[in-house]
Design a protein around this motif. Structure first.
Motif, PDB file in Angstrom:
ATOM      1  N   HIS A   3       0.979  -1.227  -0.086  1.00 27.20           N
ATOM      2  CA  HIS A   3       0.052   0.065   0.019  1.00 27.20           C
ATOM      3  C   HIS A   3       1.144   1.247  -0.053  1.00 27.20           C
ATOM      4  O   HIS A   3       0.728   2.266  -0.602  1.00 27.20           O
ATOM      5  CB  HIS A   3      -1.005  -0.111   1.225  1.00 27.20           C
ATOM      6  N   ALA A  41      -4.606   0.471   3.882  1.00 26.29           N
ATOM      7  CA  ALA A  41      -5.602  -0.546   4.405  1.00 26.29           C
ATOM      8  C   ALA A  41      -6.505   0.216   5.394  1.00 26.29           C
ATOM      9  O   ALA A  41      -6.948   1.713   5.111  1.00 26.29           O
ATOM     10  CB  ALA A  41      -5.415  -1.846   4.477  1.00 26.29           C
ATOM     11  N   ASP A  52      -7.762   2.216  -4.882  1.00 27.29           N
ATOM     12  CA  ASP A  52      -7.996   0.702  -4.150  1.00 27.29           C
ATOM     13  C   ASP A  52      -6.653  -0.198  -4.911  1.00 27.29           C
ATOM     14  O   ASP A  52      -6.247   0.340  -5.662  1.00 27.29           O
ATOM     15  CB  ASP A  52      -9.172   0.083  -4.684  1.00 27.29           C
ATOM     16  N   SER A  53      -6.131  -0.943  -3.809  1.00 30.31           N
ATOM     17  CA  SER A  53      -4.771  -1.516  -4.209  1.00 30.31           C
ATOM     18  C   SER A  53      -4.922  -2.307  -5.281  1.00 30.31           C
ATOM     19  O   SER A  53      -5.950  -2.974  -5.679  1.00 30.31           O
ATOM     20  CB  SER A  53      -4.454  -2.469  -2.867  1.00 30.31           C
ATOM     21  N   ASN A  62      -5.844  -6.141  -5.432  1.00 25.97           N
ATOM     22  CA  ASN A  62      -7.428  -6.522  -5.522  1.00 25.97           C
ATOM     23  C   ASN A  62      -7.662  -6.599  -6.904  1.00 25.97           C
ATOM     24  O   ASN A  62      -8.229  -5.687  -7.460  1.00 25.97           O
ATOM     25  CB  ASN A  62      -8.150  -5.777  -4.754  1.00 25.97           C
ATOM     26  N   SER A  71     -11.061  -4.308  -2.269  1.00 28.70           N
ATOM     27  CA  SER A  71     -10.548  -4.672  -0.944  1.00 28.70           C
ATOM     28  C   SER A  71     -11.531  -4.372   0.018  1.00 28.70           C
ATOM     29  O   SER A  71     -12.523  -3.872   0.120  1.00 28.70           O
ATOM     30  CB  SER A  71      -9.332  -3.519  -0.725  1.00 28.70           C
ATOM     31  N   ARG A  72     -11.161  -5.081   1.267  1.00 30.01           N
ATOM     32  CA  ARG A  72     -12.219  -4.826   2.540  1.00 30.01           C
ATOM     33  C   ARG A  72     -12.352  -3.328   2.952  1.00 30.01           C
ATOM     34  O   ARG A  72     -13.415  -2.912   3.131  1.00 30.01           O
ATOM     35  CB  ARG A  72     -11.655  -5.882   3.406  1.00 30.01           C
TER      36      ARG A  72
END
Length: 154
Positions: free
Chosen positions: A19, A91, A112-113, A116, A121-122
């Motif tokens: 990240h 995150a 978003d990463s 993913n 992602s969560r």
């Protein structure tokens, strides 16, 4: 002490590891136009003389009890630095920052990463609908409305 920079201030925050690598690559292209203040939960990062970095407590889905001290640290940073926008690649610390940014009416950007590939992602799902701009790095995850794909970020 007041900042002497005339550039708008951007708070860039992420978890360590991938990240962080993604975030610093994105911000490298923004440094000409923004004063960037970094926040991350890892004291191992060595900023250059031009970079300002805050160390915050790490938080994850496995240790939710750390959300409160992380939120207080981020709130203190935001009130001190007064950024015009917050950007995060995730995150959980980034999700906390996005949520606080909304309360403080600071513009927020979630990227978003890139890891993913199949689904968001969560943490991304947590901030979906809350971030002012939500970018995915995979075209098939975009819905063209609140999840945007604008080409390769990295």
């Amino acid at each position: 002490m007041m900042s002497t920079s005339k550039k708008p201030k951007l708070l860039a925050i992420s978890s360590p590891g991938g990240h962080w690598i993604q975030l610093t690559r994105i911000c490298a292209n923004l440094e000409q136009n923004y004063e960037i203040v970094y926040a991350m939960p890892d004291a191992l990062f060595k900023p250059s003389k031009q970079q300002k970095i805050y160390t915050i407590i790490d938080v994850s889905a496995d240790d939710k009890w750390k959300l409160i001290p992380c939120a207080f640290q981020l709130l203190r940073i935001m009130l001190k630095e007064r950024p015009q926008a917050i950007i995060s690649t995730g995150a959980a610390p980034g999700a906390v920052a996005i949520m606080l940014g909304k309360v403080l009416r600071i513009r927020t950007i979630w990227v978003d990463s890139i890891a993913n590939v199949k689904k968001l992602s969560r943490a991304g799902n947590m901030v979906l609908g809350k971030a002012d701009v939500f970018l995915t790095q995979w075209e098939h995850l975009s819905n063209g409305k609140d999840i945007l794909f604008k080409g390769a970020v990295l």
